[in-house]
Motif scaffolding. Sequence first.
Motif, PDB file in Angstrom:
ATOM      1  N   GLY A  91       0.928  -1.389  -0.130  1.00 35.62           N
ATOM      2  CA  GLY A  91      -0.687  -0.455  -0.260  1.00 35.62           C
ATOM      3  C   GLY A  91       1.449   0.944   0.021  1.00 35.62           C
ATOM      4  N   ASP A  92       2.086   1.552   0.826  1.00 32.51           N
ATOM      5  CA  ASP A  92       2.774   2.310   0.812  1.00 32.51           C
ATOM      6  C   ASP A  92       3.197   2.662  -0.388  1.00 32.51           C
ATOM      7  OD1 ASP A  92       2.386   1.844   3.490  1.00 32.51           O
ATOM      8  OD2 ASP A  92       4.578   1.111   3.803  1.00 32.51           O
ATOM      9  N   GLY A  93       3.529   1.498  -1.790  1.00 34.53           N
ATOM     10  CA  GLY A  93       3.908   1.786  -2.560  1.00 34.53           C
ATOM     11  C   GLY A  93       2.861   2.943  -4.079  1.00 34.53           C
ATOM     12  N   GLY A 115      -2.549   8.711  12.680  1.00 40.95           N
ATOM     13  CA  GLY A 115      -2.211   9.023  11.805  1.00 40.95           C
ATOM     14  C   GLY A 115      -1.810   7.282  11.476  1.00 40.95           C
ATOM     15  N   PHE A 116      -0.832   7.223  10.028  1.00 43.03           N
ATOM     16  CA  PHE A 116      -0.768   6.704   9.489  1.00 43.03           C
ATOM     17  C   PHE A 116       0.639   7.158   8.797  1.00 43.03           C
ATOM     18  CE2 PHE A 116       0.687   3.827   5.485  1.00 43.03           C
ATOM     19  CZ  PHE A 116       1.704   3.093   6.323  1.00 43.03           C
ATOM     20  N   ALA A 117       1.368   7.398   8.943  1.00 45.50           N
ATOM     21  CA  ALA A 117       2.896   8.259   8.748  1.00 45.50           C
ATOM     22  C   ALA A 117       3.334   8.147   7.810  1.00 45.50           C
ATOM     23  CB  ALA A 117       4.382   7.823  10.029  1.00 45.50           C
ATOM     24  N   TYR A 118       3.124   7.166   6.680  1.00 45.85           N
ATOM     25  CA  TYR A 118       4.054   7.381   5.359  1.00 45.85           C
ATOM     26  C   TYR A 118       3.020   8.058   3.845  1.00 45.85           C
ATOM     27  CZ  TYR A 118       6.695   6.122   1.236  1.00 45.85           C
ATOM     28  OH  TYR A 118       7.528   5.436   0.382  1.00 45.85           O
ATOM     29  N   TYR A 119       1.940   8.582   5.244  1.00 37.81           N
ATOM     30  CA  TYR A 119       1.495   9.452   3.928  1.00 37.81           C
ATOM     31  C   TYR A 119       2.017  11.011   3.592  1.00 37.81           C
ATOM     32  CZ  TYR A 119      -2.704   6.741   6.064  1.00 37.81           C
ATOM     33  OH  TYR A 119      -3.783   6.145   5.875  1.00 37.81           O
ATOM     34  N   ALA A 120       2.273  11.728   5.387  1.00 39.50           N
ATOM     35  CA  ALA A 120       3.599  12.692   5.110  1.00 39.50           C
ATOM     36  C   ALA A 120       4.203  12.291   4.149  1.00 39.50           C
ATOM     37  CB  ALA A 120       3.390  13.463   6.301  1.00 39.50           C
ATOM     38  N   HIS A 164      -9.288   2.861  10.777  1.00 38.25           N
ATOM     39  CA  HIS A 164      -8.133   3.729  11.195  1.00 38.25           C
ATOM     40  C   HIS A 164      -7.253   2.595  12.171  1.00 38.25           C
ATOM     41  CE1 HIS A 164      -5.939   6.700  12.969  1.00 38.25           C
ATOM     42  NE2 HIS A 164      -6.372   7.408  12.247  1.00 38.25           N
ATOM     43  N   SER A 165      -6.091   2.699  11.521  1.00 35.30           N
ATOM     44  CA  SER A 165      -5.143   2.156  12.538  1.00 35.30           C
ATOM     45  C   SER A 165      -4.394   3.531  13.547  1.00 35.30           C
ATOM     46  CB  SER A 165      -3.973   1.360  11.966  1.00 35.30           C
ATOM     47  OG  SER A 165      -3.127   0.761  12.689  1.00 35.30           O
ATOM     48  N   PRO A 166      -3.740   3.433  14.927  1.00 34.56           N
ATOM     49  CA  PRO A 166      -4.329   2.651  14.822  1.00 34.56           C
ATOM     50  C   PRO A 166      -5.335   2.630  16.192  1.00 34.56           C
ATOM     51  CG  PRO A 166      -3.091   4.451  16.705  1.00 34.56           C
ATOM     52  CD  PRO A 166      -3.124   4.167  15.274  1.00 34.56           C
ATOM     53  N   VAL A 191      -9.793   6.576   0.883  1.00 34.75           N
ATOM     54  CA  VAL A 191      -9.649   5.795   1.655  1.00 34.75           C
ATOM     55  C   VAL A 191      -8.999   4.462   1.815  1.00 34.75           C
ATOM     56  CG1 VAL A 191     -11.569   4.801   2.898  1.00 34.75           C
ATOM     57  CG2 VAL A 191     -12.390   6.483   1.357  1.00 34.75           C
ATOM     58  N   ASP A 192      -7.983   4.847   3.033  1.00 30.56           N
ATOM     59  CA  ASP A 192      -7.061   3.621   3.420  1.00 30.56           C
ATOM     60  C   ASP A 192      -7.865   2.387   3.790  1.00 30.56           C
ATOM     61  OD1 ASP A 192      -4.995   1.660   4.846  1.00 30.56           O
ATOM     62  OD2 ASP A 192      -3.997   3.285   4.681  1.00 30.56           O
ATOM     63  N   GLU A 193      -8.121   1.568   3.330  1.00 31.40           N
ATOM     64  CA  GLU A 193      -8.954   0.260   3.756  1.00 31.40           C
ATOM     65  C   GLU A 193      -7.697  -0.918   3.883  1.00 31.40           C
ATOM     66  OE1 GLU A 193     -13.743   1.408   1.732  1.00 31.40           O
ATOM     67  OE2 GLU A 193     -12.051  -1.208   0.847  1.00 31.40           O
ATOM     68  N   ARG A 218      -5.786  -0.132  -0.915  1.00 31.13           N
ATOM     69  CA  ARG A 218      -5.486  -1.928   0.045  1.00 31.13           C
ATOM     70  C   ARG A 218      -4.051  -2.396  -0.175  1.00 31.13           C
ATOM     71  NH1 ARG A 218     -11.934  -3.035   1.358  1.00 31.13           N
ATOM     72  NH2 ARG A 218     -11.022  -5.345   0.998  1.00 31.13           N
ATOM     73  N   THR A 219      -4.383  -3.408   0.647  1.00 33.52           N
ATOM     74  CA  THR A 219      -2.755  -4.322   0.658  1.00 33.52           C
ATOM     75  C   THR A 219      -3.185  -5.726   0.736  1.00 33.52           C
ATOM     76  OG1 THR A 219      -1.632  -3.982   2.547  1.00 33.52           O
ATOM     77  CG2 THR A 219      -3.320  -4.002   3.071  1.00 33.52           C
ATOM     78  N   PHE A 220      -2.144  -6.437   0.320  1.00 34.95           N
ATOM     79  CA  PHE A 220      -2.272  -8.120   0.897  1.00 34.95           C
ATOM     80  C   PHE A 220      -1.648  -8.326   2.108  1.00 34.95           C
ATOM     81  CE2 PHE A 220      -3.846 -10.383  -2.669  1.00 34.95           C
ATOM     82  CZ  PHE A 220      -3.907  -9.095  -3.776  1.00 34.95           C
ATOM     83  N   SER A 221      -1.470  -6.854   2.549  1.00 35.20           N
ATOM     84  CA  SER A 221      -0.648  -7.353   4.279  1.00 35.20           C
ATOM     85  C   SER A 221      -0.750  -7.488   5.320  1.00 35.20           C
ATOM     86  CB  SER A 221       0.595  -6.121   4.223  1.00 35.20           C
ATOM     87  OG  SER A 221       1.666  -5.985   3.353  1.00 35.20           O
ATOM     88  N   LYS A 222      -2.411  -7.346   5.138  1.00 36.56           N
ATOM     89  CA  LYS A 222      -3.247  -7.884   6.695  1.00 36.56           C
ATOM     90  C   LYS A 222      -3.580  -8.848   6.901  1.00 36.56           C
ATOM     91  CE  LYS A 222      -0.884  -4.206   7.674  1.00 36.56           C
ATOM     92  NZ  LYS A 222      -1.392  -2.580   7.450  1.00 36.56           N
ATOM     93  N   ALA A 223      -5.162  -9.299   6.155  1.00 33.00           N
ATOM     94  CA  ALA A 223      -5.700 -10.100   6.075  1.00 33.00           C
ATOM     95  C   ALA A 223      -5.166 -11.162   4.747  1.00 33.00           C
ATOM     96  CB  ALA A 223      -7.573  -9.705   5.781  1.00 33.00           C
ATOM     97  N   LEU A 229       5.998  -9.633   1.548  1.00 35.36           N
ATOM     98  CA  LEU A 229       6.443  -9.940  -0.233  1.00 35.36           C
ATOM     99  C   LEU A 229       6.513  -8.231  -0.268  1.00 35.36           C
ATOM    100  CD1 LEU A 229       4.249 -12.983  -1.549  1.00 35.36           C
ATOM    101  CD2 LEU A 229       6.955 -12.609  -1.585  1.00 35.36           C
ATOM    102  N   ARG A 230       4.794  -7.344   0.025  1.00 38.99           N
ATOM    103  CA  ARG A 230       5.341  -6.090  -0.564  1.00 38.99           C
ATOM    104  C   ARG A 230       4.166  -5.933  -1.549  1.00 38.99           C
ATOM    105  NH1 ARG A 230       4.812  -4.115   2.926  1.00 38.99           N
ATOM    106  NH2 ARG A 230       4.878  -2.136   2.363  1.00 38.99           N
ATOM    107  N   LEU A 231       2.824  -6.039  -0.992  1.00 39.38           N
ATOM    108  CA  LEU A 231       1.958  -6.285  -2.207  1.00 39.38           C
ATOM    109  C   LEU A 231       0.440  -5.251  -1.687  1.00 39.38           C
ATOM    110  CD1 LEU A 231       1.524  -7.318  -4.787  1.00 39.38           C
ATOM    111  CD2 LEU A 231       0.597  -8.875  -4.302  1.00 39.38           C
ATOM    112  N   GLY A 232      -0.004  -4.282  -2.479  1.00 44.10           N
ATOM    113  CA  GLY A 232      -0.659  -3.270  -2.679  1.00 44.10           C
ATOM    114  C   GLY A 232      -1.321  -3.128  -3.652  1.00 44.10           C
TER     115      GLY A 232
END
Length: 372
Positions: A91-93, A115-120, A164-166, A191-193, A218-223, A229-232
């Motif tokens: 998702g970061d990429g 929030g999530f640091a990587y947006y900024a 929202h995390s956290p 919207v970050d899902e 969306r990301t493959f990192s969580k569910a 592998l880094r995939l989103g």
Amino acid sequence: MEPRDRSSYSVYQAGRGIEEVARELGRDPESFVVLSSNENALGASPAAVDAIRDHAAGVNRYPKSSQVDLVEAIAESWDLASEQVWLAPGGDGALDYLHRAMLDPGDDVLVPRPGFAYYAMSARYHHGDVATYSLSKADEFAQTADVVLDAYDGERVVFVISPHSPVGSEMPTSEVERLAEETDDETLVVVDEAYAEFSESESKRTLLGEREDVAILRTFSKAYGLAGLRLGYMMTPESWADVYARVNTPFSVNELACRAGLAALSDDEFVTETVETARWARDYLHEHLDAPTFESGGNFVLVDVSGAAPSGEGEENAGSAVADATQRRGVIVRDCSSFGLPDCIRITTGTREETERAVEVVNRVLAEVPEA
Ligand SMILES: *Cc1c(COP(=O)(O)O)cnc(C)c1O
């Protein structure tokens, strides 16, 4: 020689990993329960692991057909055109690609705090500036269009995290729609899902049909359990989705990630079990922790440990004091100081056994740390 001015840049602070902590404490990594990074408690999708094994010898080739196949499979699962799926290394990429596509130098993005640091971080790498809106702890971090609009000042991109995390709270689809409606035509609401699979609510993908100003991450990192592998991907509006072809790094998603992603997409059994386990653990944490918790739509629960004052001197706060103490007892949770919540910890949902152990250890620590 100097690289460009980095005075506004920050370094991403990840949740602490098992090897790092074990080495520091001189202990066996196997003896720790790691609940600090919202990783999948059940491991990786077994179908994905098989796919990685099956295709390992094929990595001499660039990932061509596998990327096309994965994008088509994702597009089909959401009933979108392939161009609308912006595949990326995590998702970061995908955030980087989005900023490449959207930001002119000096454009602003509006991000939540906590929030999530990587947006900024990503916005700044792309010469963007960053403004924030606040979610209020006193208000249980309620997410409404008004909370965002109060701070909105014509930014180019506005970020919403749901769940929202956290903190765990969600923004209803109707509020996201109102936010998109009431912001300028040239403002994109993202919207970050990342955690949407764990929620009972529908995806905001429903808004993509009618609107040009909403995108969904969306990301493959969580569910799916594929964080390593880094995939989103980003789902983008049809009218400008073809920009991806002009901004993406060629072959940025690797062959094994594509193969694993394809396999994971059809591994319903794994995702179902993952989600059921996370929901059970969420309830267990709410019910059994001896500290206030916040409702969560994700695979984690935020815990208010402000009742536990730091025992030592120095600048330590309640969250890091509790996280340090649980870590010494073999359970790694996330100190939320870097999110702007120094009185809180975030506990990722584990397996049943891990979750029970986490509750036991956190409760013991809470009972021991002297009252403020
Ligand atoms: C985990 C996470 C992401 C995506 O992470 P990747 O591993 O880069 O896909 C995005 N947003 C939030 C809030 C997250 O917690």
